[in-house]
Enzyme design. Structure first.
Site, short mmCIF file in Angstrom:
data_model
loop_
_atom_site.label_atom_id
_atom_site.label_comp_id
_atom_site.label_asym_id
_atom_site.label_seq_id
_atom_site.Cartn_x
_atom_site.Cartn_y
_atom_site.Cartn_z
N GLY A 93 0.83 -1.21 0.00
CA GLY A 93 0.00 0.00 0.00
C GLY A 93 0.85 1.25 0.00
N THR A 94 0.22 2.39 -0.11
CA THR A 94 0.96 3.64 -0.26
C THR A 94 1.68 4.05 1.03
OG1 THR A 94 -1.10 4.83 0.19
CG2 THR A 94 -0.49 4.55 -2.11
N THR A 95 1.08 3.77 2.18
CA THR A 95 1.74 4.13 3.44
C THR A 95 2.99 3.27 3.62
OG1 THR A 95 -0.49 4.46 4.29
CG2 THR A 95 1.29 4.63 5.88
N GLU A 127 -0.78 -10.75 3.32
CA GLU A 127 -0.57 -9.88 4.48
C GLU A 127 -0.90 -10.62 5.77
OE1 GLU A 127 -1.33 -5.45 2.57
OE2 GLU A 127 -3.05 -6.60 3.23
N LYS A 133 -7.73 6.78 8.90
CA LYS A 133 -8.02 5.34 9.00
C LYS A 133 -8.63 4.95 10.35
CE LYS A 133 -6.07 4.75 4.98
NZ LYS A 133 -4.81 4.10 4.76
C1 5RP Z 1 -3.32 -3.70 0.96
C2 5RP Z 1 -3.65 -3.16 2.30
C3 5RP Z 1 -3.13 -1.80 2.62
O1 5RP Z 1 -2.32 -1.87 3.74
C4 5RP Z 1 -4.30 -0.90 2.87
O2 5RP Z 1 -5.14 -0.92 1.71
C5 5RP Z 1 -3.86 0.55 3.15
O3 5RP Z 1 -3.28 1.08 2.01
P1 5RP Z 1 -2.80 2.58 1.94
O4 5RP Z 1 -1.62 2.69 2.84
O5 5RP Z 1 -2.45 2.79 0.48
O6 5RP Z 1 -3.95 3.45 2.37
O7 5RP Z 1 -4.27 -3.76 3.13
O8 5RP Z 1 -3.93 -4.94 0.75
#
Ligand code: 5RP
Length: 230
Positions: A30-32, A106, A124
């Site tokens: 994911g982006t974070t 994950e 979140k």
């Molecule tokens: C991917 C995930 C990511 O951790 C979740 O979607 C958060 O993503 P982002 O950091 O881009 O908001 O579970 O399967």
């Protein structure tokens, strides 16, 4: 006012202080997490020794591009720490994950880790899980039967949801493990454990994005600093 990207970077930066020399590290998707990976790569360049295990092909590619030493979960079946993002986090550190479609790997990687640290921006944090559609990874065989069985299982809990097959353009989205994803919009999930148990009883369900009792800590970046939730 900090942007979402700045908050993600702040969470990633805070996570670095949890990484110790010699650790075997589960690396989320994911982006974070990508913000964290870029910062981690700088530390590795400066001499930090870690070995990563990726939770997705996408993460694996980025880590290798940035010269972070990587191994497979077969090679390192026990990990010290996993750092990963989330789509929703409640007060009890229960999560919805899988927005990026990597929920199965994950979860496998999180369970293989001594500790799971979640990184996120404050958007979140939720009172009750469920506003974000819950990803459910299903086998392609008998997809319609599985869809109907999920609706029935959910109905027995007194819940209802809209179930949408995830797509990438005109084609169904296929996970790294070759499965499909149904995104289930509940609005709110009053009893995540009951829903988890009900979904896992449906044979075509491979896994779902509720992470219950897996996250040990969370670093949540807010405009006024990073909150450490335990
Ligand atoms: C991917 C995930 C990511 O951790 C979740 O979607 C958060 O993503 P982002 O950091 O881009 O908001 O579970 O399967």
């Amino acid at each position: 006012m900090a942007t979402a990207d700045e908050l993600k970077r702040a969470a990633g930066e805070a996570a670095l202080s949890h990484v110790e020399d010699g650790m075997n590290l589960g690396i989320g998707t994911g982006t974070t997490t990508e913000a964290f990976i870029r910062l981690l790569a700088d530390k590795v360049r400066d001499g930090l020794q870690v070995t990563g295990v990726a939770t997705s092909e996408r993460t694996e590619r980025l880590c290798r591009e940035l010269s972070i030493p990587m191994a497979t979960l077969e090679e390192l079946p026990k990990l010290d720490l996993t750092i990963d993002g989330a789509d929703e986090i409640d007060q009890s550190l229960r999560l919805v994950k899988g927005g990026g479609g990597a929920l199965l790997r994950e979860k496998i990687v999180a369970v293989a880790s001594r500790k799971m640290l979640v990184i996120a921006d404050e958007a979140k944090l939720v009172e009750t899980l469920g506003a974000f559609p819950l990803p459910i990874e299903i086998n392609g065989f008998g997809m319609i039967a599985t869809y109907l069985a999920i609706q029935e299982a959910v109905g027995e809990l007194g819940l209802s949801c809209e179930l949408i097959l995830r797509r990438r353009g005109p084609e169904p989205f296929i996970t790294d493990s070759g499965h499909l994803i149904l995104d289930a919009s509940f609005g709110r999930i009053p009893d995540p454990h009951a829903l988890s148990n009900a979904l896992l009883k449906v044979p075509g369900v491979v896994e779902h994005g509720l992470f219950l009792g897996l996250a040990d800590e969370a670093l949540v970046a807010t405009a006024s600093g990073v909150r450490h939730l335990t």
